[in-house]
Design a protein around this motif. Structure first.
Motif, PDB file in Angstrom:
ATOM      1  N   ASP A 160       0.153   3.495   2.529  1.00  0.00           N
ATOM      2  CA  ASP A 160       1.596   3.290   2.647  1.00  0.00           C
ATOM      3  C   ASP A 160       2.069   2.171   1.724  1.00  0.00           C
ATOM      4  OD1 ASP A 160       1.774   5.298   4.513  1.00  0.00           O
ATOM      5  OD2 ASP A 160       2.020   3.953   6.235  1.00  0.00           O
ATOM      6  N   LEU A 161       1.333   1.067   1.688  1.00  0.00           N
ATOM      7  CA  LEU A 161       1.706  -0.052   0.812  1.00  0.00           C
ATOM      8  C   LEU A 161       1.660   0.362  -0.656  1.00  0.00           C
ATOM      9  CD1 LEU A 161      -0.185  -2.869   2.727  1.00  0.00           C
ATOM     10  CD2 LEU A 161       2.310  -2.706   2.469  1.00  0.00           C
ATOM     11  N   THR A 162       0.615   1.091  -1.026  1.00  0.00           N
ATOM     12  CA  THR A 162       0.490   1.568  -2.412  1.00  0.00           C
ATOM     13  C   THR A 162       1.641   2.507  -2.761  1.00  0.00           C
ATOM     14  OG1 THR A 162      -1.905   1.305  -2.348  1.00  0.00           O
ATOM     15  CG2 THR A 162      -1.023   2.784  -4.036  1.00  0.00           C
ATOM     16  N   ASN A 163       1.993   3.393  -1.840  1.00  0.00           N
ATOM     17  CA  ASN A 163       3.110   4.316  -2.083  1.00  0.00           C
ATOM     18  C   ASN A 163       4.441   3.595  -2.229  1.00  0.00           C
ATOM     19  OD1 ASN A 163       1.458   6.561  -2.100  1.00  0.00           O
ATOM     20  ND2 ASN A 163       1.801   7.043   0.056  1.00  0.00           N
ATOM     21  N   LEU A 164       4.542   2.409  -1.649  1.00  0.00           N
ATOM     22  CA  LEU A 164       5.744   1.591  -1.815  1.00  0.00           C
ATOM     23  C   LEU A 164       5.739   0.829  -3.145  1.00  0.00           C
ATOM     24  CD1 LEU A 164       6.050   0.139   1.797  1.00  0.00           C
ATOM     25  CD2 LEU A 164       7.718   1.630   0.658  1.00  0.00           C
ATOM     26  N   GLY A 165       4.650   0.950  -3.892  1.00  0.00           N
ATOM     27  CA  GLY A 165       4.534   0.233  -5.161  1.00  0.00           C
ATOM     28  C   GLY A 165       3.964  -1.160  -5.014  1.00  0.00           C
ATOM     29  N   LEU A 166       3.314  -1.436  -3.878  1.00  0.00           N
ATOM     30  CA  LEU A 166       2.743  -2.751  -3.633  1.00  0.00           C
ATOM     31  C   LEU A 166       1.221  -2.681  -3.739  1.00  0.00           C
ATOM     32  CD1 LEU A 166       4.867  -3.798  -0.510  1.00  0.00           C
ATOM     33  CD2 LEU A 166       5.305  -4.324  -2.917  1.00  0.00           C
ATOM     34  N   PRO A 167       0.650  -3.189  -4.822  1.00  0.00           N
ATOM     35  CA  PRO A 167      -0.808  -3.257  -4.892  1.00  0.00           C
ATOM     36  C   PRO A 167      -1.333  -4.093  -3.728  1.00  0.00           C
ATOM     37  CG  PRO A 167       0.182  -3.877  -6.995  1.00  0.00           C
ATOM     38  CD  PRO A 167       1.299  -3.760  -5.991  1.00  0.00           C
ATOM     39  N   THR A 168      -2.463  -3.710  -3.180  1.00  0.00           N
ATOM     40  CA  THR A 168      -2.997  -4.400  -2.009  1.00  0.00           C
ATOM     41  C   THR A 168      -4.181  -5.283  -2.387  1.00  0.00           C
ATOM     42  OG1 THR A 168      -4.475  -2.584  -1.400  1.00  0.00           O
ATOM     43  CG2 THR A 168      -2.246  -2.543  -0.481  1.00  0.00           C
ATOM     44  N   TYR A 169      -4.207  -6.474  -1.800  1.00  0.00           N
ATOM     45  CA  TYR A 169      -5.278  -7.444  -2.028  1.00  0.00           C
ATOM     46  C   TYR A 169      -5.690  -8.052  -0.692  1.00  0.00           C
ATOM     47  CZ  TYR A 169      -3.242  -7.133  -6.697  1.00  0.00           C
ATOM     48  OH  TYR A 169      -2.742  -6.670  -7.875  1.00  0.00           O
ATOM     49  N   ASP A 170      -6.913  -8.509  -0.618  1.00  0.00           N
ATOM     50  CA  ASP A 170      -7.367  -9.204   0.579  1.00  0.00           C
ATOM     51  C   ASP A 170      -7.359 -10.710   0.377  1.00  0.00           C
ATOM     52  OD1 ASP A 170      -7.634  -7.004   2.275  1.00  0.00           O
ATOM     53  OD2 ASP A 170      -9.483  -6.440   1.280  1.00  0.00           O
ATOM     54  N   THR A 171      -6.780 -11.124  -0.708  1.00  0.00           N
ATOM     55  CA  THR A 171      -6.444 -12.524  -0.989  1.00  0.00           C
ATOM     56  C   THR A 171      -5.005 -12.475  -1.488  1.00  0.00           C
ATOM     57  OG1 THR A 171      -7.278 -12.336  -3.261  1.00  0.00           O
ATOM     58  CG2 THR A 171      -8.818 -13.163  -1.602  1.00  0.00           C
ATOM     59  N   LEU A 172      -4.667 -13.330  -2.437  1.00  0.00           N
ATOM     60  CA  LEU A 172      -3.365 -13.246  -3.086  1.00  0.00           C
ATOM     61  C   LEU A 172      -3.499 -12.374  -4.327  1.00  0.00           C
ATOM     62  CD1 LEU A 172      -2.308 -16.968  -2.674  1.00  0.00           C
ATOM     63  CD2 LEU A 172      -1.277 -15.003  -1.532  1.00  0.00           C
ATOM     64  N   SER A 173      -2.414 -12.197  -5.057  1.00  0.00           N
ATOM     65  CA  SER A 173      -2.461 -11.414  -6.292  1.00  0.00           C
ATOM     66  C   SER A 173      -3.351 -12.138  -7.312  1.00  0.00           C
ATOM     67  CB  SER A 173      -1.058 -11.249  -6.868  1.00  0.00           C
ATOM     68  OG  SER A 173      -0.560 -12.492  -7.329  1.00  0.00           O
ATOM     69  N   PRO A 174      -3.916 -11.404  -8.284  1.00  0.00           N
ATOM     70  CA  PRO A 174      -4.752 -12.065  -9.300  1.00  0.00           C
ATOM     71  C   PRO A 174      -4.045 -13.213 -10.013  1.00  0.00           C
ATOM     72  CG  PRO A 174      -5.042  -9.700  -9.414  1.00  0.00           C
ATOM     73  CD  PRO A 174      -3.917  -9.951  -8.437  1.00  0.00           C
ATOM     74  N   GLU A 175      -2.756 -13.065 -10.288  1.00  0.00           N
ATOM     75  CA  GLU A 175      -1.989 -14.122 -10.955  1.00  0.00           C
ATOM     76  C   GLU A 175      -1.997 -15.413 -10.129  1.00  0.00           C
ATOM     77  OE1 GLU A 175       2.476 -14.634 -12.816  1.00  0.00           O
ATOM     78  OE2 GLU A 175       2.275 -13.526 -10.941  1.00  0.00           O
TER      79      GLU A 175
END
Length: 193
Positions: A160-175
């Motif tokens: 669902d998150l991916t379909n919303l355009g939100l990449p998923t991470y188990d920490t923060l974003s790589p940036e």
């Protein structure tokens, strides 16, 4: 969509809350019926994301918070500061919440050596103004298991998150993880640019 609610602003689709170019901020208010705590944010927010950690404030029945950051200098309590308290004074993020309704109004980092020092964490859903930055990723996704989400629902939630355009991470974003690592390297004297 899964039957598990992610967050009201995600369940209805991110497009319902579009970011507006040149948006200059607004006011967050707590959920009290009267004598509301009000916090003015004098800028657009950055790094807005869905967060599954167990520390962030979430609306009732939501699995994720929606949280962004703003420069500390742009965050000002303008009404009923006396109603604010800190959730956990030992935490890295000093989350200031309304003692009456429980809404987290802003989170501040006081440790000057922290990578995010100077940024305050805010929940723009507490604002009536439209135009705030949109969520760009989902962080600490696995952490929703700790707050009661069945492991059997995790694949659906990530989908669902991916379909919303939100990449998923188990920490923060790589940036953001790069910023944390760069600060650690700076403190060690090993930072290379």
């Amino acid at each position: 969509m899964t039957i598990i609610k992610l967050h009201p602003r995600l369940d209805s689709g991110i497009q319902d809350y579009p970011e507006v170019a040149g948006f200059a901020g607004g006011t967050l208010t707590c959920l009290c019926e009267s004598d509301k705590v009000a916090v003015k944010i004098g800028s657009q927010t950055l790094h807005n994301h869905a967060c599954g950690c167990s520390q962030c404030w979430k609306p009732e029945n939501a699995r994720f918070s929606i949280v962004a950051v703003a420069s500390r200098e742009t965050v000002e309590v303008i009404s009923h500061e006396e109603k604010l308290a800190i959730v956990d004074e030992t935490a890295a993020i000093q989350r200031h919440y309304c003692k009456d309704c429980g809404a987290h109004m802003y989170g501040r980092i006081e440790n000057k050596d922290h990578a995010f020092y100077g940024l305050d964490f805010v929940h723009t859903e507490l604002s009536e103004e439209k135009g705030w930055s949109e969520p760009k990723f989902a962080a600490f996704v696995s952490s929703v298991i700790e707050t009661g989400t069945p492991t059997s629902k995790m694949a659906d939630i990530r989908n669902d998150l991916t379909n919303l355009g939100l990449p998923t991470y188990d920490t923060l974003s790589p940036e953001l993880m790069d910023l944390i690592a760069a600060k650690a390297a700076e403190l060690k004297g090993t930072l290379q640019v």
